[in-house]
Design a protein around this motif. Structure first.
Motif, mmCIF file in Angstrom:
data_model
loop_
_atom_site.group_PDB
_atom_site.id
_atom_site.type_symbol
_atom_site.label_atom_id
_atom_site.label_comp_id
_atom_site.label_asym_id
_atom_site.label_seq_id
_atom_site.Cartn_x
_atom_site.Cartn_y
_atom_site.Cartn_z
ATOM 1 N N TYR A 114 0.858 -1.177 0.000
ATOM 2 C CA TYR A 114 0.000 0.000 0.000
ATOM 3 C C TYR A 114 0.899 1.234 0.000
ATOM 4 O O TYR A 114 1.874 1.300 0.765
ATOM 5 C CB TYR A 114 -0.900 -0.023 1.233
ATOM 6 C CG TYR A 114 -1.935 1.055 1.264
ATOM 7 C CD1 TYR A 114 -3.162 0.874 0.629
ATOM 8 C CD2 TYR A 114 -1.696 2.259 1.910
ATOM 9 C CE1 TYR A 114 -4.134 1.867 0.652
ATOM 10 C CE2 TYR A 114 -2.656 3.263 1.932
ATOM 11 C CZ TYR A 114 -3.871 3.055 1.304
ATOM 12 O OH TYR A 114 -4.820 4.044 1.318
ATOM 13 N N GLN A 115 0.576 2.188 -0.866
ATOM 14 C CA GLN A 115 1.418 3.383 -0.986
ATOM 15 C C GLN A 115 1.530 4.104 0.354
ATOM 16 O O GLN A 115 0.532 4.387 1.010
ATOM 17 C CB GLN A 115 0.837 4.329 -2.031
ATOM 18 C CG GLN A 115 1.749 5.484 -2.334
ATOM 19 C CD GLN A 115 1.237 6.340 -3.483
ATOM 20 O OE1 GLN A 115 0.116 6.192 -3.940
ATOM 21 N NE2 GLN A 115 2.073 7.239 -3.934
ATOM 22 N N GLY A 116 2.750 4.381 0.753
ATOM 23 C CA GLY A 116 3.015 5.068 2.009
ATOM 24 C C GLY A 116 3.312 4.146 3.173
ATOM 25 O O GLY A 116 3.759 4.604 4.230
ATOM 26 N N ASP A 117 3.065 2.839 3.013
ATOM 27 C CA ASP A 117 3.394 1.886 4.075
ATOM 28 C C ASP A 117 4.912 1.773 4.228
ATOM 29 O O ASP A 117 5.663 1.886 3.252
ATOM 30 C CB ASP A 117 2.856 0.487 3.753
ATOM 31 C CG ASP A 117 1.437 0.266 4.200
ATOM 32 O OD1 ASP A 117 0.775 1.226 4.617
ATOM 33 O OD2 ASP A 117 0.968 -0.899 4.114
ATOM 34 N N TYR A 118 5.327 1.521 5.448
ATOM 35 C CA TYR A 118 6.709 1.121 5.705
ATOM 36 C C TYR A 118 6.785 -0.366 5.390
ATOM 37 O O TYR A 118 5.961 -1.147 5.864
ATOM 38 C CB TYR A 118 7.089 1.365 7.167
ATOM 39 C CG TYR A 118 7.101 2.827 7.544
ATOM 40 C CD1 TYR A 118 8.239 3.605 7.349
ATOM 41 C CD2 TYR A 118 5.969 3.431 8.084
ATOM 42 C CE1 TYR A 118 8.258 4.945 7.695
ATOM 43 C CE2 TYR A 118 5.981 4.774 8.436
ATOM 44 C CZ TYR A 118 7.116 5.524 8.235
ATOM 45 O OH TYR A 118 7.124 6.847 8.567
ATOM 46 N N VAL A 119 7.751 -0.754 4.571
ATOM 47 C CA VAL A 119 7.908 -2.156 4.187
ATOM 48 C C VAL A 119 9.041 -2.749 5.001
ATOM 49 O O VAL A 119 10.159 -2.221 5.011
ATOM 50 C CB VAL A 119 8.186 -2.291 2.675
ATOM 51 C CG1 VAL A 119 8.379 -3.756 2.296
ATOM 52 C CG2 VAL A 119 7.052 -1.660 1.860
ATOM 53 N N ILE A 120 8.723 -3.839 5.694
ATOM 54 C CA ILE A 120 9.706 -4.487 6.569
ATOM 55 C C ILE A 120 9.814 -5.959 6.196
ATOM 56 O O ILE A 120 8.813 -6.689 6.222
ATOM 57 C CB ILE A 120 9.309 -4.328 8.049
ATOM 58 C CG1 ILE A 120 9.335 -2.844 8.412
ATOM 59 C CG2 ILE A 120 10.229 -5.145 8.946
ATOM 60 C CD1 ILE A 120 8.959 -2.530 9.822
#
Length: 165
Positions: free
Chosen positions: A134-140
């Motif tokens: 999702y745009q703007g999510d932090y990806v971990i």
């Protein structure tokens, strides 16, 4: 201002495990797992009745946010989907809260191993794993990390966001 922290990603990526540990590390917090609203048999993502589960999610999140919890944690595989996430958030009745989103990911090999460890008899699908976050999510990435390492990484982002919300 309350913080709604959305944690999403593929099944078996670690959403529930991480969210449970993260939630207990914050005072004045609440946790809602989207799976609780989708507990139906037989389960099919294509079942239009599951949109009713989305309304349950909106209601639960509204209840927590309107109850002055400082942190509301929400884990759900469906929150990866832009249209579904936005429909859930549109129906939240609370005011004055900010949203922080996290997408957890891992390699296909790690996902297969987690399915095996869980004893999952269902076929492992990479569908959710390969969706764009999702745009703007932090990806971990959860590969080769302990639950505590992932929680610490997320806590750092959440705590740093205090002045941004």
């Amino acid at each position: 201002m309350s913080k709604l922290i959305i944690i999403t990603g593929s099944p078996c990526v670690g959403k529930t495990t991480v969210t449970e540990k993260l939630f207990t590390s914050y005072e004045n917090s609440a946790f809602f797992d989207g799976d609780w609203a989708w507990c139906v048999n037989p389960f099919s993502v294509d079942d239009p009745r599951l949109r009713n589960g989305d309304k349950t999610m909106s209601f639960a999140l509204s209840t927590y946010l309107n109850s002055d919890f400082e942190y509301v944690f929400f884990s759900s595989v469906v929150a990866t989907d832009k249209a579904i996430r936005e429909a859930i958030l549109k129906d939240v009745t609370a005011k004055d809260y900010c949203v922080l989103g996290f997408t957890l990911t891992c390699s296909e090999e790690t996902l297969l191993e987690r399915h095996r460890e869980r004893g999952d008899n269902n076929e492992c699908s990479f569908y959710w794993l390969h969706l764009d976050p999702y745009q703007g999510d932090y990806v971990i990435s959860t590969d080769n990390k302990s639950v505590q390492q992932i929680v610490d990484e997320m806590k750092s982002i959440i705590d740093d966001s205090e002045n941004k919300c």
